[in-house]
Design a protein around this motif. Structure first.
Motif, PDB file in Angstrom:
ATOM      1  N   LEU A   1       0.828  -1.207   0.000  1.00  0.00           N
ATOM      2  CA  LEU A   1       0.000   0.000   0.000  1.00  0.00           C
ATOM      3  C   LEU A   1       0.862   1.256   0.000  1.00  0.00           C
ATOM      4  O   LEU A   1       0.594   2.198  -0.745  1.00  0.00           O
ATOM      5  CB  LEU A   1      -0.955   0.013   1.188  1.00  0.00           C
ATOM      6  N   ALA A   2       1.898   1.270   0.822  1.00  0.00           N
ATOM      7  CA  ALA A   2       2.774   2.436   0.878  1.00  0.00           C
ATOM      8  C   ALA A   2       3.411   2.705  -0.486  1.00  0.00           C
ATOM      9  O   ALA A   2       3.505   3.857  -0.914  1.00  0.00           O
ATOM     10  CB  ALA A   2       3.842   2.237   1.946  1.00  0.00           C
ATOM     11  N   ALA A   3       3.820   1.656  -1.177  1.00  0.00           N
ATOM     12  CA  ALA A   3       4.434   1.831  -2.496  1.00  0.00           C
ATOM     13  C   ALA A   3       3.443   2.409  -3.496  1.00  0.00           C
ATOM     14  O   ALA A   3       3.783   3.310  -4.266  1.00  0.00           O
ATOM     15  CB  ALA A   3       4.992   0.503  -3.001  1.00  0.00           C
TER      16      ALA A   3
ATOM     17  N   THR B   1       0.208   8.644 -11.396  1.00  0.00           N
ATOM     18  CA  THR B   1       1.407   7.973 -10.883  1.00  0.00           C
ATOM     19  C   THR B   1       1.017   6.707 -10.128  1.00  0.00           C
ATOM     20  O   THR B   1       1.660   5.664 -10.272  1.00  0.00           O
ATOM     21  CB  THR B   1       2.209   8.922  -9.974  1.00  0.00           C
ATOM     22  N   MET B   2      -0.042   6.780  -9.343  1.00  0.00           N
ATOM     23  CA  MET B   2      -0.505   5.611  -8.589  1.00  0.00           C
ATOM     24  C   MET B   2      -0.997   4.522  -9.534  1.00  0.00           C
ATOM     25  O   MET B   2      -0.695   3.342  -9.334  1.00  0.00           O
ATOM     26  CB  MET B   2      -1.581   6.017  -7.595  1.00  0.00           C
ATOM     27  N   ILE B   3      -1.729   4.907 -10.574  1.00  0.00           N
ATOM     28  CA  ILE B   3      -2.183   3.929 -11.574  1.00  0.00           C
ATOM     29  C   ILE B   3      -0.957   3.302 -12.239  1.00  0.00           C
ATOM     30  O   ILE B   3      -0.898   2.082 -12.443  1.00  0.00           O
ATOM     31  CB  ILE B   3      -3.115   4.596 -12.617  1.00  0.00           C
ATOM     32  N   GLY B   4       0.038   4.104 -12.550  1.00  0.00           N
ATOM     33  CA  GLY B   4       1.275   3.590 -13.138  1.00  0.00           C
ATOM     34  C   GLY B   4       1.993   2.610 -12.232  1.00  0.00           C
ATOM     35  O   GLY B   4       2.548   1.609 -12.695  1.00  0.00           O
ATOM     36  N   ARG B   5       1.970   2.856 -10.938  1.00  0.00           N
ATOM     37  CA  ARG B   5       2.588   1.933  -9.982  1.00  0.00           C
ATOM     38  C   ARG B   5       1.841   0.604  -9.948  1.00  0.00           C
ATOM     39  O   ARG B   5       2.458  -0.458  -9.855  1.00  0.00           O
ATOM     40  CB  ARG B   5       2.625   2.559  -8.593  1.00  0.00           C
ATOM     41  N   LEU B   6       0.512   0.657 -10.007  1.00  0.00           N
ATOM     42  CA  LEU B   6      -0.276  -0.577 -10.065  1.00  0.00           C
ATOM     43  C   LEU B   6       0.084  -1.375 -11.313  1.00  0.00           C
ATOM     44  O   LEU B   6       0.308  -2.590 -11.253  1.00  0.00           O
ATOM     45  CB  LEU B   6      -1.775  -0.273 -10.039  1.00  0.00           C
ATOM     46  N   GLU B   7       0.151  -0.692 -12.444  1.00  0.00           N
ATOM     47  CA  GLU B   7       0.496  -1.358 -13.700  1.00  0.00           C
ATOM     48  C   GLU B   7       1.912  -1.945 -13.636  1.00  0.00           C
ATOM     49  O   GLU B   7       2.145  -3.064 -14.107  1.00  0.00           O
ATOM     50  CB  GLU B   7       0.388  -0.374 -14.872  1.00  0.00           C
TER      51      GLU B   7
ATOM     52  N   GLY C   1       1.928  -5.175 -11.882  1.00  0.00           N
ATOM     53  CA  GLY C   1       1.010  -6.168 -12.434  1.00  0.00           C
ATOM     54  C   GLY C   1      -0.286  -6.341 -11.681  1.00  0.00           C
ATOM     55  O   GLY C   1      -0.904  -7.409 -11.726  1.00  0.00           O
ATOM     56  N   VAL C   2      -0.734  -5.293 -10.978  1.00  0.00           N
ATOM     57  CA  VAL C   2      -1.999  -5.355 -10.249  1.00  0.00           C
ATOM     58  C   VAL C   2      -3.080  -4.730 -11.111  1.00  0.00           C
ATOM     59  O   VAL C   2      -2.963  -3.585 -11.555  1.00  0.00           O
ATOM     60  CB  VAL C   2      -1.905  -4.628  -8.890  1.00  0.00           C
ATOM     61  N   THR C   3      -4.146  -5.475 -11.342  1.00  0.00           N
ATOM     62  CA  THR C   3      -5.266  -4.977 -12.138  1.00  0.00           C
ATOM     63  C   THR C   3      -6.077  -3.990 -11.316  1.00  0.00           C
ATOM     64  O   THR C   3      -6.351  -4.218 -10.143  1.00  0.00           O
ATOM     65  CB  THR C   3      -6.166  -6.141 -12.582  1.00  0.00           C
ATOM     66  N   TYR C   4      -6.471  -2.901 -11.947  1.00  0.00           N
ATOM     67  CA  TYR C   4      -7.355  -1.936 -11.307  1.00  0.00           C
ATOM     68  C   TYR C   4      -8.659  -1.903 -12.094  1.00  0.00           C
ATOM     69  O   TYR C   4      -8.727  -2.339 -13.242  1.00  0.00           O
ATOM     70  CB  TYR C   4      -6.711  -0.543 -11.224  1.00  0.00           C
ATOM     71  N   TYR C   5      -9.681  -1.397 -11.435  1.00  0.00           N
ATOM     72  CA  TYR C   5     -11.036  -1.438 -11.991  1.00  0.00           C
ATOM     73  C   TYR C   5     -11.735  -0.110 -11.779  1.00  0.00           C
ATOM     74  O   TYR C   5     -11.472   0.604 -10.817  1.00  0.00           O
ATOM     75  CB  TYR C   5     -11.853  -2.531 -11.286  1.00  0.00           C
ATOM     76  N   ALA C   6     -12.704   0.193 -12.638  1.00  0.00           N
ATOM     77  CA  ALA C   6     -13.501   1.406 -12.509  1.00  0.00           C
ATOM     78  C   ALA C   6     -14.617   1.241 -11.481  1.00  0.00           C
ATOM     79  O   ALA C   6     -15.189   2.236 -11.038  1.00  0.00           O
ATOM     80  CB  ALA C   6     -14.102   1.796 -13.864  1.00  0.00           C
ATOM     81  N   ASP C   7     -14.905   0.002 -11.100  1.00  0.00           N
ATOM     82  CA  ASP C   7     -16.054  -0.261 -10.225  1.00  0.00           C
ATOM     83  C   ASP C   7     -15.649  -1.129  -9.041  1.00  0.00           C
ATOM     84  O   ASP C   7     -14.689  -1.883  -9.110  1.00  0.00           O
ATOM     85  CB  ASP C   7     -17.152  -0.955 -11.020  1.00  0.00           C
ATOM     86  N   PRO C   8     -16.404  -1.050  -7.937  1.00  0.00           N
ATOM     87  CA  PRO C   8     -16.062  -1.811  -6.736  1.00  0.00           C
ATOM     88  C   PRO C   8     -16.273  -3.323  -6.876  1.00  0.00           C
ATOM     89  O   PRO C   8     -15.778  -4.089  -6.059  1.00  0.00           O
ATOM     90  CB  PRO C   8     -16.977  -1.232  -5.662  1.00  0.00           C
ATOM     91  N   TYR C   9     -16.985  -3.750  -7.922  1.00  0.00           N
ATOM     92  CA  TYR C   9     -17.235  -5.178  -8.125  1.00  0.00           C
ATOM     93  C   TYR C   9     -16.185  -5.820  -9.021  1.00  0.00           C
ATOM     94  O   TYR C   9     -16.268  -6.998  -9.335  1.00  0.00           O
ATOM     95  CB  TYR C   9     -18.639  -5.371  -8.715  1.00  0.00           C
ATOM     96  N   HIS C  10     -15.211  -5.033  -9.439  1.00  0.00           N
ATOM     97  CA  HIS C  10     -14.083  -5.505 -10.250  1.00  0.00           C
ATOM     98  C   HIS C  10     -14.538  -6.140 -11.556  1.00  0.00           C
ATOM     99  O   HIS C  10     -14.081  -7.205 -11.939  1.00  0.00           O
ATOM    100  CB  HIS C  10     -13.204  -6.466  -9.443  1.00  0.00           C
TER     101      HIS C  10
ATOM    102  N   ALA D   1     -10.376   4.568  -8.884  1.00  0.00           N
ATOM    103  CA  ALA D   1     -10.080   3.193  -9.284  1.00  0.00           C
ATOM    104  C   ALA D   1     -10.062   2.309  -8.040  1.00  0.00           C
ATOM    105  O   ALA D   1      -9.819   2.785  -6.928  1.00  0.00           O
ATOM    106  CB  ALA D   1      -8.735   3.112 -10.002  1.00  0.00           C
ATOM    107  N   TYR D   2     -10.332   1.040  -8.266  1.00  0.00           N
ATOM    108  CA  TYR D   2     -10.339   0.023  -7.219  1.00  0.00           C
ATOM    109  C   TYR D   2      -9.289  -1.029  -7.548  1.00  0.00           C
ATOM    110  O   TYR D   2      -9.056  -1.334  -8.716  1.00  0.00           O
ATOM    111  CB  TYR D   2     -11.708  -0.661  -7.144  1.00  0.00           C
ATOM    112  N   PHE D   3      -8.689  -1.603  -6.509  1.00  0.00           N
ATOM    113  CA  PHE D   3      -7.717  -2.673  -6.702  1.00  0.00           C
ATOM    114  C   PHE D   3      -7.638  -3.507  -5.436  1.00  0.00           C
ATOM    115  O   PHE D   3      -8.045  -3.071  -4.362  1.00  0.00           O
ATOM    116  CB  PHE D   3      -6.335  -2.119  -7.084  1.00  0.00           C
TER     117      PHE D   3
END
Length: 135
Positions: free
Chosen positions: A30-32, A82-88, A91-100, A115-117
């Motif tokens: 999470l910190a990263a 930047t946070m979305i880039g860190r997820l990518e 290799g962590v998938t992010y989603y536009a919705d809470p139901y993924h 975004a949700y992850f």
């Protein structure tokens, strides 16, 4: 100048325990993603200070399954990409919705972006640039 902490005049969340399969891994993850620092262990907890007076205290729970929870973080708009880039990058998938269901997409709720992850322990994390508008 007093070294005593100020007494709050309103009710404020100070900290909460977050169950994790691996407290250090989850705190570092999470910190990263958020661009924060992991604090030194404090008893059985590994803290992540969110910078607004609230600390997430990661606690390792190995004796039973972890019930996933939802944690939402209001983040500066200029740091969102930047946070979305860190997820990518990890290799962590992010989603536009809470139901993924809408993978690789962000939302535009309340005039902001979000975004949700999932974290390593299965918690549903959310980053958003605008708070929810409540009636």
């Amino acid at each position: 100048m007093s070294l005593e902490p100020e007494t709050p005049t309103t009710v404020q969340l100070n900290h909460t325990a977050v169950y994790a399969m691996d407290r250090q891994l989850s705190a570092e993850f999470l910190a990263a993603i958020l661009g924060l620092e992991v604090g030194a262990p404090f008893g059985p907890f590994v803290p992540v200070d969110l910078g607004n007076g609230v600390t997430l205290d990661y606690y390792e729970k190995r004796d039973e399954p972890i019930q996933p929870q939802h944690y939402a973080f209001l983040v500066p708009d200029e740091r969102f990409d930047t946070m979305i880039g860190r997820l990518e990058a990890v290799g962590v998938t992010y989603y536009a919705d809470p139901y993924h269901q809408q993978s690789g997409r962000t939302n535009q709720l309340f005039g902001g972006r979000g975004a949700y992850f999932e974290d390593p322990s299965g918690h549903n994390m959310e980053i958003m640039t605008r708070p929810y508008v409540r009636p």
